[in-house]
Scaffold this active site. Structure first.
Site, mmCIF file in Angstrom:
data_model
loop_
_atom_site.group_PDB
_atom_site.id
_atom_site.type_symbol
_atom_site.label_atom_id
_atom_site.label_comp_id
_atom_site.label_asym_id
_atom_site.label_seq_id
_atom_site.Cartn_x
_atom_site.Cartn_y
_atom_site.Cartn_z
ATOM 1 N N LYS A 75 -12.874 4.213 10.706
ATOM 2 C CA LYS A 75 -13.049 2.889 11.289
ATOM 3 C C LYS A 75 -14.452 2.325 11.049
ATOM 4 O O LYS A 75 -15.428 3.058 11.050
ATOM 5 C CB LYS A 75 -12.777 2.956 12.797
ATOM 6 C CG LYS A 75 -11.330 3.209 13.139
ATOM 7 C CD LYS A 75 -10.434 2.100 12.581
ATOM 8 C CE LYS A 75 -9.141 1.921 13.301
ATOM 9 N NZ LYS A 75 -9.103 1.165 14.471
ATOM 10 N N TYR A 101 0.792 -1.235 0.000
ATOM 11 C CA TYR A 101 0.000 0.000 0.000
ATOM 12 C C TYR A 101 0.824 1.286 0.000
ATOM 13 O O TYR A 101 0.256 2.362 -0.056
ATOM 14 C CB TYR A 101 -1.047 0.010 1.115
ATOM 15 C CG TYR A 101 -0.518 -0.219 2.529
ATOM 16 C CD1 TYR A 101 0.397 0.640 3.101
ATOM 17 C CD2 TYR A 101 -0.986 -1.294 3.284
ATOM 18 C CE1 TYR A 101 0.858 0.428 4.386
ATOM 19 C CE2 TYR A 101 -0.527 -1.514 4.571
ATOM 20 C CZ TYR A 101 0.401 -0.649 5.117
ATOM 21 O OH TYR A 101 0.852 -0.862 6.380
HETATM 22 S S1 IVH Z 1 -1.082 3.507 4.928
HETATM 23 C C1 IVH Z 1 1.590 6.762 6.248
HETATM 24 N N1 IVH Z 1 -2.851 1.839 3.960
HETATM 25 O O1 IVH Z 1 -2.905 0.646 9.370
HETATM 26 C C2 IVH Z 1 0.585 5.759 5.897
HETATM 27 N N2 IVH Z 1 -2.081 1.508 6.184
HETATM 28 O O2 IVH Z 1 -2.863 2.790 11.576
HETATM 29 C C3 IVH Z 1 0.782 4.489 6.595
HETATM 30 N N3 IVH Z 1 -3.011 -0.467 7.277
HETATM 31 O O3 IVH Z 1 0.378 0.488 10.510
HETATM 32 C C4 IVH Z 1 -0.152 3.441 6.404
HETATM 33 N N4 IVH Z 1 -4.252 -1.132 5.605
HETATM 34 O O4 IVH Z 1 -0.452 -1.499 9.202
HETATM 35 C C5 IVH Z 1 -2.099 2.180 5.023
HETATM 36 N N5 IVH Z 1 -4.379 0.388 2.973
HETATM 37 C C6 IVH Z 1 -3.632 0.737 4.026
HETATM 38 C C7 IVH Z 1 -3.622 -0.014 5.216
HETATM 39 C C8 IVH Z 1 -2.835 0.424 6.279
HETATM 40 C C9 IVH Z 1 -3.859 -1.386 6.842
HETATM 41 C C10 IVH Z 1 -2.420 -0.432 8.643
HETATM 42 C C11 IVH Z 1 -0.913 -0.297 8.657
HETATM 43 C C12 IVH Z 1 -0.606 0.834 9.583
HETATM 44 C C13 IVH Z 1 -1.912 1.073 10.256
HETATM 45 C C14 IVH Z 1 -2.063 2.557 10.516
#
Ligand code: IVH
Length: 679
Positions: A323, A234
């Protein structure tokens, strides 16, 4: 390497490339290019070369996927570009606030006719974040997020994950690339993993995220290799290349081109109102997804705008997570009731303080059996974690021991049936305890009658569950045979049953007398005799008398009947109560056409396995299945190399692709109907 023949070199390189390609087609594109057997053959060839010439072995060899030597500890790694987290929005208003902040920061308010912001929308996968480092196209390091600055080196483990490329494909490869994404365990893999853990007396995982995290924390990568983990990319951390993409979408497409899996629901929309629509659409689809998601992530699509927006503390200003309602909640176990099923199985059912979880209010959950109660160690009064994800029935995933109240009490499995007071017995080696009351047990009588009357059995229209309960509770009927003596006068006046519906019901009962032998076997509710075995018995023995007379040995002669089912069949027909009910049914006029023994001997599809997929317009799926079974075919739910024929209607998906790749004959509905006319 001097003494390695040149052709071995080239064979080795070719095998690696082909296997990596097959792997990509299978695990990333979900579109297998070769049968499993061919993949296995090539993998064995590769492994043979590697064992003969170990010096040839490279880090991008697909043989790495099986795991290797165990480590003694994970080493720490520093993230040169910090791994951030995301701010959360819990409702639409908070999402609109986010959009406003983005626009303010970009000074859009000062612009006349400022455009809407383009947002990339994607599911928030509920797994474990990972960083993957590639140098000149080769995977050199995999690391956990840790605290965002320092994580753990899990290279050996990530190499076992099939959807992670060991080597980037395409010619235009960056000299340095750090891909970020989520490693997760699809729900089916989680269920299978837990079923295995429970069967071998180990602790089950609470949810797929914990299972994914636990699988990555293994020092022995062979264990990780045995878990069906997936990884979806992602974002990008470090990146050194000639050219770089200008939007998030573009970047993901570039990653997909290099061999990464990206989420199939990712979509770019214009403006925050469209983000809300996307949220609603995904919320509706959530249950049907193959993996857990806990929300939606919105990212400003334009990478130059992302750069202008920058970061605050640990989160970017250009992204936010909205969420979904939680799929796990805590509630209290108020009581446990024991229900008795058709075969006498006594099932503990948890009565819960109602709780909103996974989008519905849950007030009951099955506890399956005594072993499950023991495994969970749950007491009445405990606080428990309820999990409801996908279309799986709500489960008690865990007990919160710290919250156990002083008056909590253990669950006592009853020794006597709660309905008829007969002894409850648990057969050697079985998890299920059963009431031994047989047809003396009101609960078993009710369930037997409900099954007998159900649509796929004797198909008695209008005899609902409530009415059966009432008829048995009032002592109007005691067995399925009594149904055929029911008179309109006996039914009228029973709760909400008017003269007309009573007459309709009596007519439906009478009409059900005309049936088939296969349906009759199924209707009797013999343990483990489903529709398919009903057909098998009818086709192989030709008459009721022949099955009644058959001993276990004769039953075992039939393909598809194993010792357990044979035992249940013999027990059923040795029971004098059952025989007298069957006699009463025949006396009442329940009958079926004789099975022509000569046609039966030449059952044209005997030994073949057929699969039905997609829609059917002219005949129903159930009818098609019946016809095939009458002709001796087995009807299976999935395509394998053993499938003889696939019938594919409109909308057929992965079964059709799989059949095509396995070169299995395929016909459409019209061809199928023609075929049925001819056989
Ligand atoms: S972007 C700076 N995209 O959510 C951007 N995160 O609370 C960083 N996650 O630790 C994350 N799906 O493990 C992004 N489509 C997605 C995601 C995603 C799950 C998780 C990721 C991150 C957490 C953030």
């Amino acid at each position: 390497m001097a003494n390695i023949p040149e052709h071995v070199h080239s064979d080795y390189e070719r095998l690696k490339d082909e296997l990596n390609q097959h792997n990509h087609r299978y695990y990333v594109l979900d579109d297998p290019s070769v049968p499993d057997a061919e993949y296995d053959r090539q993998m064995r060839q590769l492994q043979e070369i590697e064992s003969q010439y170990p010096s040839l072995k490279t880090s991008d060899s697909p043989s790495q996927r099986v795991g290797g030597e165990a480590l003694s500890a994970f080493t720490q790694v520093r993230h040169d570009v910090a791994m951030l987290s995301l701010d959360n929005a819990f409702n639409q208003a908070e999402l609109e606030d986010f959009d406003r902040r983005v626009k303010d920061r970009l000074n859009y308010a000062a612009l006349k006719d400022a455009p809407e912001i383009e947002y990339a929308c994607e599911p928030k996968l509920d797994g474990v974040a990972v960083s993957l480092l590639y140098r000149d196209g080769l995977l050199v390091r995999g690391a956990t997020r840790g605290d965002g600055t320092v994580g753990e080196d899990i290279t050996a483990n990530v190499r076992t994950i099939n959807s992670i490329p060991l080597k980037l494909v395409s010619s235009d490869i960056p000299s340095l690339l750090e891909v970020r994404g989520e490693i997760y365990l699809p729900r089916a893999g989680f269920e299978a993993l837990n079923a295995k853990a429970i069967a071998s007396g180990e602790k089950a995982f609470v949810n797929p995220r914990n299972a994914a995290a636990g699988s990555l924390r293994q020092l022995n990568s062979k264990i990780t290799a045995s878990r069906p983990l997936e990884m979806c990319a992602y974002s990008v951390g470090q990146f050194v290349a000639e050219t770089s993409p200008d939007s998030h979408l573009n970047m993901l497409q570039t990653l997909a081109g290099w061999g990464f899996k990206i989420n199939e629901h990712m979509q770019v929309v214009s403006g925050i109102a469209a983000c809300e629509d996307y949220y609603q659409t995904l919320a509706e689809r959530r249950d049907g997804l193959a993996y857990d998601i806990d929300g939606i992530v919105y990212k400003v699509n334009d990478l130059r705008l992302q750069e202008r927006l920058g970061f605050v503390a640990k989160a970017p200003r250009w992204a936010i997570a909205r969420k979904f309602p939680a799929q796990e909640e805590m509630t209290q176990l108020l009581d446990v009731e024991f229900q008795v099923g058709r075969t006498g199985a006594v099932t503990p059912v948890a009565r819960l303080e109602p709780v909103f979880v996974g989008g519905v209010t849950v007030s009951n959950a099955t506890l399956h059996n005594g072993d499950e109660i023991q495994r969970l160690g749950v007491y009445i009064g405990d606080s428990v974690i309820i999990r409801r994800a996908g279309d799986v029935i709500p489960q008690i995933a865990k007990v919160v021991l710290e919250k156990r109240p002083a008056n909590a009490r253990p669950i006592v499995f009853p020794e006597r049936c709660p309905v008829c007071e007969s002894a409850v017995v648990r057969a050697e080696g079985e998890a299920v305890a059963r009431c031994s009351g047989g047809l003396f047990c009101g609960a078993q009588i009710k369930q037997a009658i409900k099954h007998f009357a159900s649509r796929r059995a004797m198909d008695i229209d209008g005899l609902g569950d409530k009415l059966v309960d009432l008829l048995v509770d009032r002592g109007v009927i005691f067995s399925v045979a009594d149904l055929y003596d029911l008179k309109v006068e006996q039914l009228v006046g029973l709760e909400r049953l008017a003269e007309k519906s009573a007459a309709n019901l009596v007519a439906a009962i009478q009409a059900s007398k005309e049936t088939s032998l296969a349906k009759f076997f199924y209707s009797l509710g013999i343990r483990e005799v489903g529709e398919t075995t009903g057909h098998t018995l009818a086709n192989n023995f030709g008459s009721l008398e022949a099955v009644i007379a058959a001993d276990a040995e004769a039953l075992l002669e039939v393909d598809d009947i194993g010792p357990i089912v044979a035992g249940h069949i013999v027990d059923f027909f040795r029971n004098p109560d059952n025989l007298s009910i069957i006699q009463a049914l025949r006396d009442a006029g329940v009958a079926w056409p004789d099975i022509d023994q000569s046609a039966q001997a030449s059952q044209p599809l005997k030994g073949q396995t057929w699969v039905l997929t997609g829609g059917m317009d002219i005949m129903s799926r159930a009818e098609a299945k019946d016809r095939l079974q009458e002709l001796g075919a087995k009807v299976a739910g999935s395509v394998s190399a053993k499938t003889a024929q696939l019938v594919a209607g409109p909308g057929a998906g992965s079964k059709l692709t799989r059949a095509q790749s396995l070169e299995i004959p395929i016909m459409d509905e019209a061809e199928f109907i023609e075929f049925l006319k001819k056989v």
